[in-house]
Write an enzyme that holds these catalytic residues in place. Structure first.
Site, mmCIF file in Angstrom:
data_model
loop_
_atom_site.group_PDB
_atom_site.id
_atom_site.type_symbol
_atom_site.label_atom_id
_atom_site.label_comp_id
_atom_site.label_asym_id
_atom_site.label_seq_id
_atom_site.Cartn_x
_atom_site.Cartn_y
_atom_site.Cartn_z
ATOM 1 N N ASP A 109 6.570 22.385 12.295
ATOM 2 C CA ASP A 109 6.769 21.872 10.864
ATOM 3 C C ASP A 109 7.055 20.230 11.057
ATOM 4 O O ASP A 109 6.443 19.498 10.273
ATOM 5 C CB ASP A 109 7.800 22.529 9.916
ATOM 6 C CG ASP A 109 9.210 22.512 10.751
ATOM 7 O OD1 ASP A 109 9.376 22.334 12.006
ATOM 8 O OD2 ASP A 109 10.067 22.710 9.930
ATOM 9 N N ASP A 148 12.031 25.794 6.562
ATOM 10 C CA ASP A 148 13.286 26.629 6.070
ATOM 11 C C ASP A 148 13.286 26.166 4.538
ATOM 12 O O ASP A 148 13.538 27.081 3.564
ATOM 13 C CB ASP A 148 14.266 26.412 6.805
ATOM 14 C CG ASP A 148 14.062 26.653 8.296
ATOM 15 O OD1 ASP A 148 13.109 27.274 8.669
ATOM 16 O OD2 ASP A 148 15.114 26.393 9.093
ATOM 17 N N GLU A 202 20.359 18.021 5.151
ATOM 18 C CA GLU A 202 20.650 18.480 6.433
ATOM 19 C C GLU A 202 20.466 17.733 7.257
ATOM 20 O O GLU A 202 21.302 17.485 8.261
ATOM 21 C CB GLU A 202 19.762 19.792 6.634
ATOM 22 C CG GLU A 202 20.189 20.485 7.763
ATOM 23 C CD GLU A 202 19.924 22.015 7.817
ATOM 24 O OE1 GLU A 202 19.739 22.703 6.772
ATOM 25 O OE2 GLU A 202 19.886 22.369 8.778
ATOM 26 N N GLU A 218 5.632 28.265 15.175
ATOM 27 C CA GLU A 218 7.295 27.703 15.259
ATOM 28 C C GLU A 218 7.087 26.335 16.235
ATOM 29 O O GLU A 218 6.238 26.093 16.648
ATOM 30 C CB GLU A 218 7.448 28.778 16.122
ATOM 31 C CG GLU A 218 8.944 29.117 15.884
ATOM 32 C CD GLU A 218 9.241 29.698 14.758
ATOM 33 O OE1 GLU A 218 9.514 28.934 13.801
ATOM 34 O OE2 GLU A 218 9.270 31.031 14.525
ATOM 35 N N HIS A 219 8.001 25.433 15.566
ATOM 36 C CA HIS A 219 8.184 24.225 16.117
ATOM 37 C C HIS A 219 7.191 23.540 15.962
ATOM 38 O O HIS A 219 6.882 22.583 16.696
ATOM 39 C CB HIS A 219 8.713 24.498 17.646
ATOM 40 C CG HIS A 219 10.174 24.605 17.812
ATOM 41 N ND1 HIS A 219 11.159 23.881 17.800
ATOM 42 C CD2 HIS A 219 10.812 25.781 18.052
ATOM 43 C CE1 HIS A 219 12.350 24.106 18.088
ATOM 44 N NE2 HIS A 219 12.077 25.517 18.289
HETATM 45 C C1 GLA Z 1 14.757 25.736 12.744
HETATM 46 C C2 GLA Z 1 14.216 24.125 11.705
HETATM 47 C C3 GLA Z 1 12.901 24.280 11.254
HETATM 48 C C4 GLA Z 1 11.840 24.640 12.367
HETATM 49 C C5 GLA Z 1 12.272 25.646 13.038
HETATM 50 C C6 GLA Z 1 11.316 26.056 14.384
HETATM 51 O O1 GLA Z 1 14.708 26.585 11.611
HETATM 52 O O2 GLA Z 1 15.301 24.281 10.641
HETATM 53 O O3 GLA Z 1 12.720 23.184 10.459
HETATM 54 O O4 GLA Z 1 11.590 23.604 13.077
HETATM 55 O O5 GLA Z 1 13.378 25.735 13.571
HETATM 56 O O6 GLA Z 1 9.991 26.409 13.776
#
Ligand code: GLA
Length: 377
Positions: free
Chosen positions: A34, A166, A154, A31-32
């Site tokens: 990418d 995502d 986006e 998580e966080h």
């Molecule tokens: C959101 C963002 C993703 C990623 C997550 C955290 O979903 O769209 O790109 O950074 O937060 O992992």
């Protein structure tokens, strides 16, 4: 539920030329990271966003959403660069803008990914449209190119500074597997994630919380990671081990250090989680989920009381592990548990939320499902 092709016909007076679907996602772990070129391990859920599309012979764009009473938003193709429309429409128009269409279109969306649950309904919308445009306009773009394009839509059209996870998983996921995605070059490996035969289930708990920090907080966290990279003079947090990072603590201010510490440790946890899955070691996987949550809560500071309560209550009911997923400050948590613990965990979480005065949570489960695809054309 009415068929989208039929609804399209009722609305626009003719049949669509193509119908596509693209799923939402949950992230198992990673998580966080990418946007720091890490590895992530999400999977696609079975809920999808459907899109029906047909070309027009002129240069008018007409879009509508079943979830917005099918009210038609119109814009001239030549005005696309103006970034108009309410939020949902901007997600759709951004994809048309980034991919480029050479005629007008009519487009109907039926979004069946729960909205506002942190399950990436927006990526599902973008990727479903991108898949339709890629096929109908014969763009010949690869899934990686579509992921980069929808992320750009986006970032630059809607103005949300999201990473690449995502969109990638919505496009590239395979059923039965989690997607090990290298966010540096978008190469992937499918890691089988078949928990039902082990008597396990992954409960998704939508806390129904949406804290205000969502937008600003996300951008700030990204900025901290970029600062860590700049101050350390490295190319990416991907290129430094946990031990080396810790050894260089004095070169960073305390906030930058602790945010980057989450990133480097989370990157390692993803690879450890892949090893755990490969050896069917689900208690190890659960432990990694818990570590990930603590790191997101304490070091990255993107959790919130509702997410923490969902995680703690699940663990108190005997889950193997649990953590918040997605951007944080609300949205969903996941909890890995024995199938026979699901019912009482749901009850316990609902009760704990009610006692804390929080909104009632929603629960989902999903097997790892397929990425975006054409349903008919
Ligand atoms: C959101 C963002 C993703 C990623 C997550 C955290 O979903 O769209 O790109 O950074 O937060 O992992």
């Amino acid at each position: 539920m009415k068929d989208i092709a039929k609804r399209f016909e009722e609305l626009f007076g003719r049949a669509p030329e193509i119908v596509t679907a693209a799923p939402g996602r949950v992230n198992l772990i990673g998580e966080h990271i990418d946007y720091s070129e890490g590895f992530v391990l999400p999977f696609a859920i079975s809920d999808t966003t459907l899109v029906a599309l047909a070309r027009r012979s002129d240069r008018l764009i007409r879009i509508a959403s079943v979830q917005k009473s099918a009210e038609v938003v119109e814009i001239a193709l030549d005005d696309l660069a103006l970034h108009v429309g309410e939020n949902w429409a901007r997600y759709a128009l951004g994809v048309l803008w980034v991919l480029g269409v050479d005629t007008g279109v009519e487009l109907l969306v039926d979004g069946r990914v729960p909205l506002g649950a942190g399950l990436s309904s927006s990526a599902a919308l973008e990727c479903s449209i991108a898949t339709a445009v890629n096929h109908l306009f014969q763009k010949g773009l690869s899934l990686a190119e579509l992921a980069r394009a929808t992320q750009k839509a986006e970032n630059d059209y809607v103005g949300v500074p999201c990473g690449i996870m995502d969109q990638s998983v919505s496009l590239m996921a395979r059923s039965g597997s989690a997607l090990l995605l290298d966010c540096r070059d978008l190469t992937t490996e499918n890691i089988p994630f078949l928990i039902a035969p082990q008597g396990l289930e992954l409960l998704i708990i939508d806390t129904q919380a949406h804290h205000k920090l969502v937008d600003g907080g996300y951008a700030q966290r990204r900025a901290s990671c970029e600062k860590a990279v700049a101050d350390l003079g490295i190319t990416s947090l991907r290129d430094i081990s946990v031990a080396e990072y810790a050894a260089r603590q004095s070169e960073l201010d305390p906030t930058t250090y602790i945010r980057g510490f989450h990133a480097v440790t989370e990157m390692k946890r993803v690879l450890d989680a892949v090893d755990a899955l490969r050896s069917n070691n689900f208690s190890k996987l659960g432990e990694l989920l818990n570590q990930s949550h603590r790191s997101l809560r304490d070091d990255y500071a993107v959790s919130c009381p509702e997410l923490n309560l969902a995680v703690d209550t699940s663990n108190a009911q005997g889950a193997l592990g649990s953590r918040m997923v997605g951007g944080g400050f609300g949205g969903s948590a996941i909890a890995l548990m024995k199938t026979d613990q699901v019912k009482r965990t749901k009850e316990a979480v609902s009760k704990a939320f009610s006692s804390a005065g929080f909104k009632a949570p929603r629960f989902f489960t999903s097997l790892p499902s397929a990425g975006a695809h054409v349903i008919s054309s």
